[in-house]
Design a protein around this motif. Structure first.
Motif, PDB file in Angstrom:
ATOM      1  N   THR A 105       0.854  -1.184   0.000  1.00  0.00           N
ATOM      2  CA  THR A 105       0.000   0.000   0.000  1.00  0.00           C
ATOM      3  C   THR A 105       0.886   1.229   0.000  1.00  0.00           C
ATOM      4  O   THR A 105       2.072   1.149   0.341  1.00  0.00           O
ATOM      5  CB  THR A 105      -0.903   0.075   1.259  1.00  0.00           C
ATOM      6  OG1 THR A 105      -0.082   0.293   2.409  1.00  0.00           O
ATOM      7  CG2 THR A 105      -1.743  -1.180   1.440  1.00  0.00           C
ATOM      8  N   ASN A 107       0.347   5.688   0.952  1.00  0.00           N
ATOM      9  CA  ASN A 107      -0.588   6.703   1.420  1.00  0.00           C
ATOM     10  C   ASN A 107      -0.500   7.948   0.556  1.00  0.00           C
ATOM     11  O   ASN A 107       0.580   8.315   0.101  1.00  0.00           O
ATOM     12  CB  ASN A 107      -0.313   7.069   2.876  1.00  0.00           C
ATOM     13  CG  ASN A 107      -0.834   6.029   3.828  1.00  0.00           C
ATOM     14  OD1 ASN A 107      -0.963   4.860   3.478  1.00  0.00           O
ATOM     15  ND2 ASN A 107      -1.134   6.442   5.037  1.00  0.00           N
ATOM     16  N   THR A 120      -5.230   5.480   2.127  1.00  0.00           N
ATOM     17  CA  THR A 120      -4.375   4.325   1.835  1.00  0.00           C
ATOM     18  C   THR A 120      -4.775   3.754   0.487  1.00  0.00           C
ATOM     19  O   THR A 120      -5.925   3.373   0.280  1.00  0.00           O
ATOM     20  CB  THR A 120      -4.517   3.262   2.934  1.00  0.00           C
ATOM     21  OG1 THR A 120      -4.142   3.864   4.182  1.00  0.00           O
ATOM     22  CG2 THR A 120      -3.610   2.074   2.665  1.00  0.00           C
TER      23      THR A 120
END
Length: 194
Positions: A105, A107, A120
């Motif tokens: 992931t 951000n 996210t």
């Protein structure tokens, strides 16, 4: 802009995701977990070792140091559009000091005033993504050491991420572009095209 991401912590996952890395087969349960990395973290960066002619994973600090105080990051991102022409980043880019970090992931935060709101971003069915980095070795006289450090390459936000709103995002590499980005094949122009 991205200031945090999660990555794979086990060698089994890294090897499975990046087949050309050479290592003995990992065993089930080999330290499988996610780790969150932030600016100033030491992150696992895949590089091309042109002398040994193979990919290696090298820990590097995320953030090039401030010339006046190596403990503070001065740069954490490099714009992909000008990566080959800016005085700061062009030498590393043209010299093949390009790496990849595998992320689960990352951000993103909207470019708006007020408290930071983190979103996210996940890769969906892909499971993980390879994000482009530049790296460089920095001499740290007071520590009598050489510190490898990296910056994340960014590009114009795609249509989905631009809705946050933000105008930048990490440069995500297609699997087939890894060799060109790392400098295993092609030229710096081929790497920039990635």
């Amino acid at each position: 802009m991205c200031g945090k991401f999660t990555a794979m912590a086990s060698w089994r996952e890294v090897v499975a995701f990046s087949q050309p890395l050479t290592r003995e087969p990992a065993k089930d349960g080999d330290n499988d977990r996610e780790i969150t990395f932030r600016v100033m973290s030491n992150i696992p960066v895949i590089i091309w070792d042109s002398i040994e002619r193979k990919r290696r994973v090298v820990p590097m600090r995320w953030g090039w140091p401030d010339p006046k105080n190596w403990k503070i990051p001065k740069n954490i991102h490099a714009r992909g559009e000008t990566i080959d022409t800016t005085r700061l980043f062009a030498p590393a880019f043209l010299d093949g000091q390009r790496g990849i970090v595998i992320v689960r992931t990352f951000n993103e935060a909207p470019d708006i005033p007020g408290p930071t709101i983190q979103h996210t971003i996940t890769p969906g069915g892909a499971g993980a993504l390879g994000i482009a980095l530049l790296y460089k070795q920095f001499e740290v006289p007071e520590a009598a050491a050489i510190m490898p450090a990296c910056v994340m390459v960014t590009v114009e936000a795609n249509a989905l991420i631009a809705k946050l709103p933000t105008d930048r995002m990490p440069a995500v590499l297609a699997d087939e572009d890894w060799a060109a980005w790392l400098g295993e094949t092609g030229t710096p122009d081929d790497a920039k095209a990635c």
